[in-house]
Scaffold this motif. Structure first.
Motif, PDB file in Angstrom:
ATOM      1  N   VAL A  53     -30.624  98.706  94.742  1.00  0.00           N
ATOM      2  CA  VAL A  53     -29.322  99.070  95.284  1.00  0.00           C
ATOM      3  C   VAL A  53     -28.993 100.486  94.812  1.00  0.00           C
ATOM      4  O   VAL A  53     -29.554 100.950  93.812  1.00  0.00           O
ATOM      5  CB  VAL A  53     -28.245  98.053  94.806  1.00  0.00           C
ATOM      6  CG1 VAL A  53     -27.943  98.203  93.317  1.00  0.00           C
ATOM      7  CG2 VAL A  53     -26.976  98.136  95.641  1.00  0.00           C
ATOM      8  N   ASN A  70     -26.366  96.131  90.412  1.00  0.00           N
ATOM      9  CA  ASN A  70     -25.093  96.418  91.086  1.00  0.00           C
ATOM     10  C   ASN A  70     -24.011  96.408  90.009  1.00  0.00           C
ATOM     11  O   ASN A  70     -23.602  95.343  89.548  1.00  0.00           O
ATOM     12  CB  ASN A  70     -24.835  95.326  92.137  1.00  0.00           C
ATOM     13  CG  ASN A  70     -23.485  95.489  92.803  1.00  0.00           C
ATOM     14  OD1 ASN A  70     -22.663  96.313  92.393  1.00  0.00           O
ATOM     15  ND2 ASN A  70     -23.251  94.686  93.825  1.00  0.00           N
ATOM     16  N   SER A  72     -20.938  96.895  90.000  1.00  0.00           N
ATOM     17  CA  SER A  72     -19.628  96.289  90.253  1.00  0.00           C
ATOM     18  C   SER A  72     -19.699  94.761  90.236  1.00  0.00           C
ATOM     19  O   SER A  72     -18.689  94.091  90.388  1.00  0.00           O
ATOM     20  CB  SER A  72     -19.029  96.798  91.568  1.00  0.00           C
ATOM     21  OG  SER A  72     -19.993  96.746  92.589  1.00  0.00           O
ATOM     22  N   ASP A  73     -20.906  94.237  90.000  1.00  0.00           N
ATOM     23  CA  ASP A  73     -21.046  92.785  89.884  1.00  0.00           C
ATOM     24  C   ASP A  73     -20.978  92.398  88.414  1.00  0.00           C
ATOM     25  O   ASP A  73     -21.867  92.753  87.632  1.00  0.00           O
ATOM     26  CB  ASP A  73     -22.384  92.347  90.490  1.00  0.00           C
ATOM     27  CG  ASP A  73     -22.536  90.839  90.515  1.00  0.00           C
ATOM     28  OD1 ASP A  73     -21.800  90.159  89.765  1.00  0.00           O
ATOM     29  OD2 ASP A  73     -23.379  90.348  91.270  1.00  0.00           O
ATOM     30  N   ASN A 204     -24.574 102.659 100.331  1.00  0.00           N
ATOM     31  CA  ASN A 204     -24.317 101.849  99.137  1.00  0.00           C
ATOM     32  C   ASN A 204     -23.736 100.482  99.489  1.00  0.00           C
ATOM     33  O   ASN A 204     -23.284  99.763  98.610  1.00  0.00           O
ATOM     34  CB  ASN A 204     -23.372 102.583  98.183  1.00  0.00           C
ATOM     35  CG  ASN A 204     -22.000 102.791  98.788  1.00  0.00           C
ATOM     36  OD1 ASN A 204     -21.739 102.384  99.929  1.00  0.00           O
ATOM     37  ND2 ASN A 204     -21.101 103.431  98.043  1.00  0.00           N
ATOM     38  N   ASP A 205     -23.768 100.135 100.786  1.00  0.00           N
ATOM     39  CA  ASP A 205     -23.112  98.896 101.216  1.00  0.00           C
ATOM     40  C   ASP A 205     -24.058  97.706 101.285  1.00  0.00           C
ATOM     41  O   ASP A 205     -23.635  96.590 101.583  1.00  0.00           O
ATOM     42  CB  ASP A 205     -22.476  99.114 102.602  1.00  0.00           C
ATOM     43  CG  ASP A 205     -23.513  99.451 103.662  1.00  0.00           C
ATOM     44  OD1 ASP A 205     -24.533 100.098 103.320  1.00  0.00           O
ATOM     45  OD2 ASP A 205     -23.311  99.058 104.825  1.00  0.00           O
ATOM     46  N   ILE A 206     -25.334  97.924 101.012  1.00  0.00           N
ATOM     47  CA  ILE A 206     -26.310  96.852 101.172  1.00  0.00           C
ATOM     48  C   ILE A 206     -27.516  97.166 100.286  1.00  0.00           C
ATOM     49  O   ILE A 206     -27.831  98.342 100.047  1.00  0.00           O
ATOM     50  CB  ILE A 206     -26.715  96.742 102.671  1.00  0.00           C
ATOM     51  CG1 ILE A 206     -27.547  95.487 102.954  1.00  0.00           C
ATOM     52  CG2 ILE A 206     -27.457  97.991 103.156  1.00  0.00           C
ATOM     53  CD1 ILE A 206     -27.703  95.205 104.462  1.00  0.00           C
ATOM     54  N   ARG A 207     -28.170  96.111  99.771  1.00  0.00           N
ATOM     55  CA  ARG A 207     -29.389  96.312  98.974  1.00  0.00           C
ATOM     56  C   ARG A 207     -30.555  96.616  99.900  1.00  0.00           C
ATOM     57  O   ARG A 207     -30.460  96.401 101.110  1.00  0.00           O
ATOM     58  CB  ARG A 207     -29.682  95.065  98.131  1.00  0.00           C
ATOM     59  CG  ARG A 207     -28.555  94.703  97.159  1.00  0.00           C
ATOM     60  CD  ARG A 207     -28.926  93.506  96.285  1.00  0.00           C
ATOM     61  NE  ARG A 207     -29.999  93.845  95.358  1.00  0.00           N
ATOM     62  CZ  ARG A 207     -29.813  94.350  94.122  1.00  0.00           C
ATOM     63  NH1 ARG A 207     -28.584  94.551  93.663  1.00  0.00           N
ATOM     64  NH2 ARG A 207     -30.840  94.640  93.352  1.00  0.00           N
TER      65      ARG A 207
HETATM   66  C1  LIG Z   1     -21.986  94.550  94.482  1.00  0.00           C
HETATM   67  O1  LIG Z   1     -21.232  93.542  93.858  1.00  0.00           O
HETATM   68  C2  LIG Z   1     -19.939  93.379  94.417  1.00  0.00           C
HETATM   69  C3  LIG Z   1     -19.201  92.369  93.549  1.00  0.00           C
HETATM   70  O2  LIG Z   1     -19.904  91.151  93.439  1.00  0.00           O
HETATM   71  C4  LIG Z   1     -20.094  92.933  95.862  1.00  0.00           C
HETATM   72  O3  LIG Z   1     -18.817  92.797  96.459  1.00  0.00           O
HETATM   73  C5  LIG Z   1     -20.893  93.974  96.629  1.00  0.00           C
HETATM   74  O4  LIG Z   1     -21.136  93.519  97.948  1.00  0.00           O
HETATM   75  C6  LIG Z   1     -22.217  94.229  95.946  1.00  0.00           C
HETATM   76  N1  LIG Z   1     -22.865  95.363  96.596  1.00  0.00           N
HETATM   77  C7  LIG Z   1     -24.064  95.244  97.218  1.00  0.00           C
HETATM   78  C8  LIG Z   1     -24.580  96.488  97.845  1.00  0.00           C
HETATM   79  O5  LIG Z   1     -24.699  94.203  97.276  1.00  0.00           O
END
Ligand SMILES: *[C@@H]1O[C@H](CO)[C@@H](O)[C@H](O)[C@H]1NC(C)=O
Ligand SMILES: *[C@@H]1O[C@H](CO)[C@@H](O)[C@H](O)[C@H]1NC(C)=O
Length: 222
Positions: A53, A70, A72-73, A204-207
């Motif tokens: 990611v 990620n 933000s996870d 950055n919106d998807i792996r």
């Molecule tokens: C990263 O983690 C956040 C929080 O769980 C999630 O909303 C987001 O979709 C994730 N981003 C990707 C690119 O997977």
């Protein structure tokens, strides 16, 4: 369905239809399993592939940090380098790279490191990255097919990005071992893993799918 059941079924189907491409592939995978190599068919139900990611973009240098995590996870590490993390039937972009031996920009090495020193996790891929449109990981028979897809998408010299693409020199940081000093010390460059920097500014919106050598965690054969 576990792979214990998949193997005999794959063999049976292969006997019935040796020239049908998907079954043929299942047959090859079953043979590989029989011979003790731990490559599992991408046609196996539940098979997962490894993804990266985008972790950061550094505007000053025009570079991305890509990797497993990620940030933000709150639950931590999101990739699984050993058995894959994303179902191969899912659609994800392929992360492609073009290595042109660009010298390392003077980015700062952050963090304390872990099992390996911090440099290992902040390598430089010596080139550029880009992402394709999302595709099923299971559509690729092997790494060469993924490389060909990158070349088809971006041109000659583009290949699938790999988990270990980041190169580091122990002690590199900021201007130390950047630019000409990076290039002049090429013999001291080693492969890192888990994250790396590259020229680029990918989505950055998807792996995205990446390759790893010597692990069964890709949707395709080595
Ligand atoms: C990263 O983690 C956040 C929080 O769980 C999630 O909303 C987001 O979709 C994730 N981003 C990707 C690119 O997977
Ligand atoms: C790199 O340099 C910065 C200061 O410029 C420092 O904060 C950081 O700890 C250094 N990284 C390593 C791995 O020594």
């Amino acid at each position: 369905m576990s792979n214990l059941y998949t193997i005999p079924i794959a063999l049976l189907l292969a006997v019935l239809c040796v020239n049908c491409e998907p079954l043929n592939r299942a047959y090859r995978a079953a043979l590989q399993l029989e011979s003790g190599i731990t490559i599992i068919s991408s046609t196996s139900q539940g098979k997962k592939g490894l993804t990266f990611v985008k972790e950061a973009h550094l505007v000053d240098f025009g570079i991305d940090l890509v990797g497993c995590r990620n940030w933000s996870d709150p639950n931590g590490m999101d990739c699984n380098a050993y058995s894959g993390d994303t179902l191969c039937t899912e659609r994800r972009p392929v992360l492609c790279t073009k290595v042109d031996n660009s010298p390392r920009p003077a980015y700062i090495i952050l963090g304390q490191g872990a099992a390996m020193p911090a440099y290992f996790y902040a390598g430089w891929n010596r080139g550029h990255i880009a992402t394709t449109v999302p595709v099923q990981g299971s559509q690729f028979a092997n790494r060469a097919a993924v490389d060909a897809y990158c070349a088809q998408s971006f041109g000659t010299g583009w290949n699938v990005a790999q988990f270990h693409d980041g190169m580091f020199i122990s002690g590199m940081n900021g201007t130390t071992y950047s630019g000409a000093s990076w290039t002049n010390n090429a013999k001291n460059q080693q492969s890192g893993g888990w994250h790396y920097y590259s020229y680029g500014d990918v989505r950055n919106d998807i792996r995205f799918w990446v390759h790893i050598k010597d692990q069964p965690s890709t949707c395709w054969a080595q």
